[in-house]
Design a protein around this motif. Structure first.
Motif, PDB file in Angstrom:
ATOM      1  N   MET A 272       0.828  -1.208   0.000  1.00  0.00           N
ATOM      2  CA  MET A 272       0.000   0.000   0.000  1.00  0.00           C
ATOM      3  C   MET A 272       0.864   1.261   0.000  1.00  0.00           C
ATOM      4  SD  MET A 272      -3.188  -0.938  -0.092  1.00  0.00           S
ATOM      5  CE  MET A 272      -4.126   0.466   0.531  1.00  0.00           C
ATOM      6  N   MET A 273       1.977   1.215   0.726  1.00  0.00           N
ATOM      7  CA  MET A 273       2.882   2.362   0.746  1.00  0.00           C
ATOM      8  C   MET A 273       3.457   2.618  -0.644  1.00  0.00           C
ATOM      9  SD  MET A 273       4.929   1.669   4.335  1.00  0.00           S
ATOM     10  CE  MET A 273       6.130   2.963   3.983  1.00  0.00           C
ATOM     11  N   ILE A 274       3.839   1.526  -1.342  1.00  0.00           N
ATOM     12  CA  ILE A 274       4.381   1.674  -2.694  1.00  0.00           C
ATOM     13  C   ILE A 274       3.314   2.219  -3.630  1.00  0.00           C
ATOM     14  CG2 ILE A 274       5.282   0.415  -4.683  1.00  0.00           C
ATOM     15  CD1 ILE A 274       6.623  -1.498  -2.700  1.00  0.00           C
ATOM     16  N   ARG A 275       2.085   1.711  -3.484  1.00  0.00           N
ATOM     17  CA  ARG A 275       0.991   2.185  -4.340  1.00  0.00           C
ATOM     18  C   ARG A 275       0.731   3.672  -4.145  1.00  0.00           C
ATOM     19  NH1 ARG A 275      -5.115   1.214  -2.937  1.00  0.00           N
ATOM     20  NH2 ARG A 275      -4.475   3.029  -1.715  1.00  0.00           N
ATOM     21  N   ASP A 276       0.823   4.139  -2.897  1.00  0.00           N
ATOM     22  CA  ASP A 276       0.496   5.536  -2.589  1.00  0.00           C
ATOM     23  C   ASP A 276       1.669   6.490  -2.785  1.00  0.00           C
ATOM     24  OD1 ASP A 276      -2.061   4.708  -1.929  1.00  0.00           O
ATOM     25  OD2 ASP A 276      -1.624   4.556   0.221  1.00  0.00           O
ATOM     26  N   ASN A 277       2.902   5.992  -2.544  1.00  0.00           N
ATOM     27  CA  ASN A 277       4.052   6.896  -2.520  1.00  0.00           C
ATOM     28  C   ASN A 277       5.112   6.620  -3.592  1.00  0.00           C
ATOM     29  OD1 ASN A 277       3.417   8.396   0.115  1.00  0.00           O
ATOM     30  ND2 ASN A 277       3.381   6.271   0.793  1.00  0.00           N
ATOM     31  N   GLY A 296       9.830  -9.844  -2.228  1.00  0.00           N
ATOM     32  CA  GLY A 296       9.886 -11.272  -2.520  1.00  0.00           C
ATOM     33  C   GLY A 296       8.563 -11.959  -2.242  1.00  0.00           C
ATOM     34  N   MET A 297       7.892 -11.571  -1.176  1.00  0.00           N
ATOM     35  CA  MET A 297       6.594 -12.151  -0.846  1.00  0.00           C
ATOM     36  C   MET A 297       5.549 -11.776  -1.893  1.00  0.00           C
ATOM     37  SD  MET A 297       6.746 -11.433   3.283  1.00  0.00           S
ATOM     38  CE  MET A 297       5.081 -11.993   3.657  1.00  0.00           C
ATOM     39  N   LEU A 298       5.577 -10.535  -2.344  1.00  0.00           N
ATOM     40  CA  LEU A 298       4.645 -10.099  -3.391  1.00  0.00           C
ATOM     41  C   LEU A 298       4.927 -10.828  -4.707  1.00  0.00           C
ATOM     42  CD1 LEU A 298       4.638  -6.284  -2.557  1.00  0.00           C
ATOM     43  CD2 LEU A 298       2.690  -7.848  -2.314  1.00  0.00           C
ATOM     44  N   ASN A 299       6.201 -11.062  -4.994  1.00  0.00           N
ATOM     45  CA  ASN A 299       6.561 -11.837  -6.190  1.00  0.00           C
ATOM     46  C   ASN A 299       5.960 -13.238  -6.121  1.00  0.00           C
ATOM     47  OD1 ASN A 299       9.947 -10.485  -6.470  1.00  0.00           O
ATOM     48  ND2 ASN A 299       8.032  -9.729  -7.300  1.00  0.00           N
ATOM     49  N   GLN A 300       6.001 -13.824  -4.925  1.00  0.00           N
ATOM     50  CA  GLN A 300       5.531 -15.201  -4.765  1.00  0.00           C
ATOM     51  C   GLN A 300       4.030 -15.358  -4.954  1.00  0.00           C
ATOM     52  OE1 GLN A 300       7.247 -17.641  -1.528  1.00  0.00           O
ATOM     53  NE2 GLN A 300       8.653 -15.933  -1.153  1.00  0.00           N
ATOM     54  N   ILE A 301       3.273 -14.288  -4.821  1.00  0.00           N
ATOM     55  CA  ILE A 301       1.828 -14.393  -5.059  1.00  0.00           C
ATOM     56  C   ILE A 301       1.466 -13.961  -6.474  1.00  0.00           C
ATOM     57  CG2 ILE A 301       1.287 -14.060  -2.613  1.00  0.00           C
ATOM     58  CD1 ILE A 301       0.346 -11.196  -3.403  1.00  0.00           C
ATOM     59  N   GLY A 302       2.488 -13.724  -7.320  1.00  0.00           N
ATOM     60  CA  GLY A 302       2.224 -13.480  -8.729  1.00  0.00           C
ATOM     61  C   GLY A 302       2.407 -12.065  -9.223  1.00  0.00           C
ATOM     62  N   LEU A 303       2.834 -11.142  -8.367  1.00  0.00           N
ATOM     63  CA  LEU A 303       3.095  -9.770  -8.816  1.00  0.00           C
ATOM     64  C   LEU A 303       4.554  -9.666  -9.242  1.00  0.00           C
ATOM     65  CD1 LEU A 303       1.345  -7.347  -6.295  1.00  0.00           C
ATOM     66  CD2 LEU A 303       0.766  -7.736  -8.683  1.00  0.00           C
ATOM     67  N   SER A 304       4.794  -9.318 -10.495  1.00  0.00           N
ATOM     68  CA  SER A 304       6.167  -9.156 -10.944  1.00  0.00           C
ATOM     69  C   SER A 304       6.755  -7.890 -10.334  1.00  0.00           C
ATOM     70  CB  SER A 304       6.231  -9.064 -12.468  1.00  0.00           C
ATOM     71  OG  SER A 304       5.653  -7.853 -12.917  1.00  0.00           O
ATOM     72  N   THR A 305       8.078  -7.840 -10.261  1.00  0.00           N
ATOM     73  CA  THR A 305       8.726  -6.643  -9.726  1.00  0.00           C
ATOM     74  C   THR A 305       8.386  -5.427 -10.574  1.00  0.00           C
ATOM     75  OG1 THR A 305      10.552  -7.979  -8.858  1.00  0.00           O
ATOM     76  CG2 THR A 305      10.945  -5.625  -9.100  1.00  0.00           C
ATOM     77  N   ALA A 306       8.284  -5.630 -11.898  1.00  0.00           N
ATOM     78  CA  ALA A 306       7.926  -4.508 -12.784  1.00  0.00           C
ATOM     79  C   ALA A 306       6.543  -3.971 -12.448  1.00  0.00           C
ATOM     80  CB  ALA A 306       7.974  -4.965 -14.232  1.00  0.00           C
ATOM     81  N   ALA A 307       5.594  -4.865 -12.161  1.00  0.00           N
ATOM     82  CA  ALA A 307       4.246  -4.425 -11.810  1.00  0.00           C
ATOM     83  C   ALA A 307       4.263  -3.650 -10.497  1.00  0.00           C
ATOM     84  CB  ALA A 307       3.319  -5.630 -11.708  1.00  0.00           C
ATOM     85  N   ILE A 308       5.063  -4.111  -9.558  1.00  0.00           N
ATOM     86  CA  ILE A 308       5.162  -3.435  -8.261  1.00  0.00           C
ATOM     87  C   ILE A 308       5.779  -2.043  -8.441  1.00  0.00           C
ATOM     88  CG2 ILE A 308       6.200  -3.526  -5.960  1.00  0.00           C
ATOM     89  CD1 ILE A 308       6.207  -6.613  -6.289  1.00  0.00           C
ATOM     90  N   GLN A 309       6.777  -1.953  -9.320  1.00  0.00           N
ATOM     91  CA  GLN A 309       7.445  -0.669  -9.550  1.00  0.00           C
ATOM     92  C   GLN A 309       6.520   0.343 -10.218  1.00  0.00           C
ATOM     93  OE1 GLN A 309      10.743  -2.114 -11.852  1.00  0.00           O
ATOM     94  NE2 GLN A 309      12.123  -2.182 -10.098  1.00  0.00           N
ATOM     95  N   ASN A 310       5.440  -0.148 -10.814  1.00  0.00           N
ATOM     96  CA  ASN A 310       4.546   0.748 -11.558  1.00  0.00           C
ATOM     97  C   ASN A 310       3.119   0.736 -11.016  1.00  0.00           C
ATOM     98  OD1 ASN A 310       6.186   1.717 -14.082  1.00  0.00           O
ATOM     99  ND2 ASN A 310       6.682  -0.440 -13.826  1.00  0.00           N
ATOM    100  N   LEU A 311       2.992   0.496  -9.704  1.00  0.00           N
ATOM    101  CA  LEU A 311       1.671   0.483  -9.092  1.00  0.00           C
ATOM    102  C   LEU A 311       1.002   1.856  -9.182  1.00  0.00           C
ATOM    103  CD1 LEU A 311       2.336  -1.565  -5.823  1.00  0.00           C
ATOM    104  CD2 LEU A 311       0.882  -2.244  -7.738  1.00  0.00           C
ATOM    105  N   HIS A 312      -0.274   1.861  -9.410  1.00  0.00           N
ATOM    106  CA  HIS A 312      -1.063   3.098  -9.342  1.00  0.00           C
ATOM    107  C   HIS A 312      -2.514   2.695  -9.113  1.00  0.00           C
ATOM    108  CE1 HIS A 312      -2.955   3.402 -13.567  1.00  0.00           C
ATOM    109  NE2 HIS A 312      -2.670   2.160 -13.315  1.00  0.00           N
ATOM    110  N   THR A 313      -3.384   3.665  -8.966  1.00  0.00           N
ATOM    111  CA  THR A 313      -4.786   3.375  -8.709  1.00  0.00           C
ATOM    112  C   THR A 313      -5.360   2.517  -9.823  1.00  0.00           C
ATOM    113  OG1 THR A 313      -5.022   5.490  -7.587  1.00  0.00           O
ATOM    114  CG2 THR A 313      -7.045   4.384  -8.253  1.00  0.00           C
TER     115      THR A 313
END
Length: 340
Positions: A272-277, A296-313
């Motif tokens: 949530m912090m990454i999504r907001d900030n 690493g935990m987010l990767n394990q549930i199927g979110l790629s690092t690229a997707a995490i780096q580009n989170l938005h609403t």
């Protein structure tokens, strides 16, 4: 040993990156290959040779061949008369067209989704999250590379500007060009000599120029992958799904036998912090070990690092992938760069 003779001097092509801007060449002596004649092999991006960048460029084989050979012979004019021009052949060609997404983020998400809908994909060998490769790395027939162009340019310029002549080489990458590159999804088909031979297409340069059809070759080389994307959809994960997936995978058991979700909730809080900030902002304020553990935990549930780096609403939760594979062949060059 002091006799000043060079023997078995080798430089594998694989060590020359695709971002290499000048012309690379190798001289093959009779003693180092099965061909009875010595020959020279050229490797370069015609677009970069002609205009300094490859965001767009000519797909005319004759123009490209003249650009490469012309530049080479201007540096080594004494070589030209010693070569049998009638025997020149094309052993590999990168045929590239682009489709377009509405933003860099959407283009990257599309490329991340490719791994979930296509068979035969290998991991991105460049190390960038915005690139997908299909086909074997050592394939002697064809390979396909799909990547988001704006990110690739940014990575290239970052390295380029560290060189002594970097600023000069970076001049073609104007603000107008960089803006045009945003959202470009490049479909690069590397077609090998054997691919042409199997279709009875001549590889002799002069003869191939007579029948060259870049659109037809590209369509056939990418057909299987494009068809595999039809009818498929790209799903966006909403926050509740992320939270539940973390809780399902990461939990502890208390002495009383009940579940505890402290680890999962901590990782979700980081999400949530990454999504907001923003990814970099959170990385700069959190302890590194904690941050990477949660990633690493987010990767394990199927979110790629690229997707995490580009989170938005979240926008639409499901987008048909077919909208990202539409290539407008008549719009491969921006209006401001077209020659009447």
């Amino acid at each position: 040993d002091g006799d000043k003779r060079l023997t078995m001097v080798r430089h594998p092509w694989e060590r020359i990156p695709s971002s290499y801007a000048p012309i690379a060449f190798k001289v093959f002596d009779q003693s180092l290959n099965k061909n009875p004649d010595a020959y020279i092999e050229l490797k370069a991006s015609p677009a970069k040779v002609m205009q300094g960048h490859n965001v767009f460029g000519s797909d005319n084989l004759m123009e490209c061949a003249l650009a490469l050979t012309g530049a080479f012979f201007r540096h080594y004019p004494q070589v030209a008369d010693q070569l049998d021009q009638g025997s020149w052949e094309v052993v590999e060609a990168d045929v590239t067209f682009h489709s377009r997404a509405e933003s860099v983020l959407h283009a990257i998400r599309f490329i991340n989704a490719l791994s979930n809908v296509c068979k035969g994909q290998t991991k991105a060998r460049s190390g960038y999250a915005s690139t997908a490769y299909f086909g074997g790395k050592s394939s002697r027939i064809k390979k396909l590379k799909i990547y988001e162009k704006h990110t690739e340019i940014q990575q290239y310029l970052k390295k380029l500007l560290k060189q002594p002549d970097g600023e000069l080489l970076a001049e073609p990458y104007t603000d107008k060009l960089l803006d045009y590159a945003k959202g470009l999804i490049r479909w690069e088909a590397t077609i090998k000599k054997r691919w042409f031979e199997r279709r009875n297409i001549p590889t002799n340069l002069i003869e191939l120029c007579k029948v060259w059809d870049s659109i037809s070759y590209w369509k056939e080389a990418t057909k299987d992958i494009r068809q595999s994307l039809e009818g498929k959809e790209m799903k966006y994960h909403n926050d509740d799904q992320i939270k539940q997936a973390l809780k399902d995978k990461f939990f502890g058991i208390t002495k009383s036998g009940s579940k505890t979700f402290t680890r999962a909730l901590n990782a979700f809080r980081t999400y949530m912090m990454i999504r907001d900030n923003g990814y970099q902002e959170v990385l700069s304020v959190m302890p590194r070990n904690t941050f990477w553990r949660h990633i690493g935990m987010l990767n394990q549930i199927g979110l790629s690092t690229a997707a995490i780096q580009n989170l938005h609403t979240n926008g639409a939760k499901i987008i048909p992938l077919v909208q990202y594979i539409k290539v407008e062949f008549g719009e491969q060059v921006p209006e401001w760069a077209r020659v009447a």
